[in-house]
Every structure is written in structure tokens, then in C-alpha cells.
Design a protein around this motif. Sequence first.
Motif, short mmCIF file in Angstrom:
data_model
loop_
_atom_site.label_atom_id
_atom_site.label_comp_id
_atom_site.label_asym_id
_atom_site.label_seq_id
_atom_site.Cartn_x
_atom_site.Cartn_y
_atom_site.Cartn_z
N SER A 129 0.79 -1.23 0.00
CA SER A 129 0.00 0.00 0.00
C SER A 129 0.82 1.29 0.00
O SER A 129 0.25 2.38 -0.03
N GLY A 130 2.16 1.17 0.05
CA GLY A 130 2.98 2.36 0.12
C GLY A 130 3.32 2.95 -1.24
O GLY A 130 2.88 2.46 -2.28
N VAL A 131 4.10 4.01 -1.21
CA VAL A 131 4.56 4.66 -2.44
C VAL A 131 6.08 4.86 -2.34
O VAL A 131 6.63 4.91 -1.24
N PRO A 132 6.77 4.98 -3.47
CA PRO A 132 8.22 5.19 -3.44
C PRO A 132 8.60 6.51 -2.79
O PRO A 132 7.78 7.42 -2.65
N TYR A 133 9.87 6.58 -2.39
CA TYR A 133 10.46 7.82 -1.89
C TYR A 133 11.48 8.27 -2.93
O TYR A 133 12.46 7.57 -3.20
N VAL A 134 11.26 9.43 -3.52
CA VAL A 134 12.08 9.90 -4.65
C VAL A 134 12.50 11.35 -4.40
O VAL A 134 11.72 12.15 -3.88
N ARG A 264 6.47 0.66 -11.30
CA ARG A 264 5.85 1.44 -10.23
C ARG A 264 6.60 2.73 -9.97
O ARG A 264 6.00 3.77 -9.65
N LEU A 265 7.93 2.70 -10.12
CA LEU A 265 8.71 3.93 -9.95
C LEU A 265 8.35 4.95 -11.03
O LEU A 265 8.14 6.14 -10.74
N ILE A 266 8.30 4.49 -12.28
CA ILE A 266 7.97 5.41 -13.38
C ILE A 266 6.57 5.97 -13.22
O ILE A 266 6.33 7.18 -13.40
N ALA A 267 5.62 5.11 -12.87
CA ALA A 267 4.25 5.58 -12.68
C ALA A 267 4.19 6.64 -11.58
O ALA A 267 3.50 7.66 -11.72
N TYR A 268 4.93 6.40 -10.51
CA TYR A 268 4.90 7.33 -9.37
C TYR A 268 5.52 8.68 -9.72
O TYR A 268 4.91 9.74 -9.50
N VAL A 269 6.74 8.68 -10.25
CA VAL A 269 7.40 9.97 -10.52
C VAL A 269 6.67 10.76 -11.59
O VAL A 269 6.66 12.00 -11.56
N SER A 270 6.03 10.06 -12.52
CA SER A 270 5.36 10.78 -13.62
C SER A 270 4.04 11.40 -13.18
O SER A 270 3.42 12.14 -13.95
N THR A 283 17.23 3.59 -9.26
CA THR A 283 16.20 2.72 -8.69
C THR A 283 16.46 2.27 -7.26
O THR A 283 15.75 1.41 -6.73
N GLY A 284 17.47 2.83 -6.60
CA GLY A 284 17.74 2.48 -5.21
C GLY A 284 18.94 1.56 -5.08
O GLY A 284 19.41 0.97 -6.04
N SER A 285 19.44 1.45 -3.85
CA SER A 285 20.66 0.69 -3.58
C SER A 285 20.38 -0.42 -2.57
O SER A 285 19.66 -0.22 -1.59
N PRO A 286 20.94 -1.61 -2.79
CA PRO A 286 20.70 -2.73 -1.88
C PRO A 286 21.51 -2.64 -0.60
O PRO A 286 22.32 -1.72 -0.41
N ALA A 287 21.31 -3.61 0.27
CA ALA A 287 22.04 -3.69 1.53
C ALA A 287 23.54 -3.79 1.28
O ALA A 287 23.98 -4.26 0.23
N GLY A 288 24.32 -3.32 2.27
CA GLY A 288 25.77 -3.43 2.18
C GLY A 288 26.49 -2.12 2.06
O GLY A 288 27.66 -2.08 1.66
N ASN A 289 25.82 -1.01 2.39
CA ASN A 289 26.50 0.28 2.38
C ASN A 289 27.57 0.33 3.46
O ASN A 289 27.61 -0.50 4.36
#
Length: 321
Positions: A129-134, A264-270, A283-289
Motif C-alpha cells: 500500500s505504500g509509495v516510493p520515496y524519490v 511502479r517507480l515510473i508511474a509514481y514519478v510521472s 532505482t535504489g541501492s541494496p544492503a551493504g553500504n
Amino acid sequence: MPDPLPTHAGPFALGTFSSGTDAFPGLVTGARVRDLSDQVPSVRALFDDWDTRLPRLHELAASADGTWHELAGLRVLAPVEPGQILQSGANYRKHVVDLVAAEKESVHGATPEEARADAEKMMDERIRSGVPYVFLGSPRAMCGPYDDIVLPELGEQHDWELELALVIGKSGRNVPAEEAMSHVAAYTICNDLTTRDRLYRPDLKAIGTDWFTAKNADTFLPTGPFLVPADFVGDPNDLRITLRHNGVVRQDESTKDMIFDIPRLIAYVSTTTTLRPGDLLLTGSPAGNGAHWGVFLKAGDVVEAEITGLGHQRNTVRSQA
């Protein structure tokens, strides 16, 4: 130029190169690069009419006509100058679960098992139910895939964040998720560096994060080496992202772990901004920073990064002269 030469999926890739002082758009086939200056003024211009340009690029890749260079004799620059850079944060499930679970343990006193179970439940709900953070990044933070990373004078916790990035090839506003992939022209690699201890402003706590200062220092977005057309990449939700810091693997994850996939990212930012050809979406970064490992970048470090089919980066870290 590192040895061996960077490889890519498909019969060709695109990039920006220099054999001296002048940069030129190029078409890469194996160890050779065709100068595309007789076709377009820049790589970004290719995306203004991508559907027409792509068949022509296939023809040029198979032809001996034009001016060709040896890739090993060229400087590889950031492959494109985007119109805007859209950056997705907190978009890998394992990464965010780790962060939330750590907070629940340290701040709220939960056991490791309780903390992780609660964090996973939160992420499952966010997916439903959430939305991306951009947020937006600066094109001036970009540098080439083999350029030095120059640490800014302020801050000490300089961190890596390897990401799959896509290039928009067709304009759109309020793009439905089911149509979103038709707007993707190509993919590339971005390492979205962050100075962690400059992310929050103690003098302006109510405002929150300072993305401009923490993420947009010069050279803090190594990009490339190439743009690989989407037709050659296969399933972008099944690519391997790997980063090594001084030879030690720090990030190693599949793009399957994204919370919000590319449509979903494209739909959201547009819904907020009109996407234009040549825009870049990270598109975001995985674990391991570095924050996870308790290790941050310092002068003399070497960061190596690769994503399936897109080539590799190798950046040496140095302090400001």
C-alpha cells in the motif's frame, strides 16, 4: 583504461568519449567505438527520437563506415548528460529491513528476532500500500566510471550506494505502470555516494534531510561506462548488483529485492513531473553500504562496481588537492 576492457550485453552500447579535449558521442562494439558526431551532437539527442534511432544504430554497428577508434585509447566519460536525475531511496527490502530492525533493537529494546519480524511486516505492508520515496540529484555530481572520487572537505562518513539506473526514451506524464516499460530506452550503472554525517542539519532539525549537501558533491555520482539499450538487457528485475571496496565484496544483491519495481517507480514519478527523453532514474541501492559495515571511504581506497550486462566501474578515492 582498466584491463580488461569493459563488456556489455548485446551487439552494441552507447557512451560519451574523449580522445583529447573534445567529447563525442560513440557507439561501442567490443573493443571499438564509432564516432556518432555525424549523426547527433550528443548521446542525449539520440533519445529525442529513440524508436527511429535504434534501428539506425543497429545498421551503424554492422557497418565499417564512419570514424572508428580503439576503446583502449579513449577516455570514457559519463555516458549522458541527463535533463533531470530522479533518485529512489529506501527501495531494497533487505536493506530497509536491516535499518528498521537495527533501530528497533537499539532505540526500542526489541530482541533481534522481534525487531526483524516487525521490520519485515512493515516492508510487506509498504509493498502492498505504500509509495516510493524519490528526490532529485544534480547532474553536476556526475563523473566518469574510471574518474577519481574526490572527497569534499566537510564530512567524514563518505559512503557508497550502487544502483541500477535507467534512461527515459519517451516523454510521459501520469504513465500507467502497465505502459511504463515502453518509456525505458537504456540502462546504466550509478554509484550514488552519500556523506552520511552531513545528511541531517542539526541547526534545522524540523526540515529533515539535506540531500543537496550530502549527495551532490562533485564526482559523487560515477556513471557508466555505457548506456545499454533496454532490448539487450533482459529482465531488469533479475540483474546482479555487486560492489567491492578495496577488493572486499560489500554489496551483492539481485534487483529482485526492489520494493517498488521499475514500472511502479515510473508511474509514481510521472504523477509529479513530466518525463523527458534523456532523463535518468536511479532505482535504489541494496544492503551493504558502508554504514552497515562501519567502514567509510578514505583517500587511497578503490571502489569497483558492476551490474549484469552493463559493464563495470573502477574509481580511486582521493582528498581534495
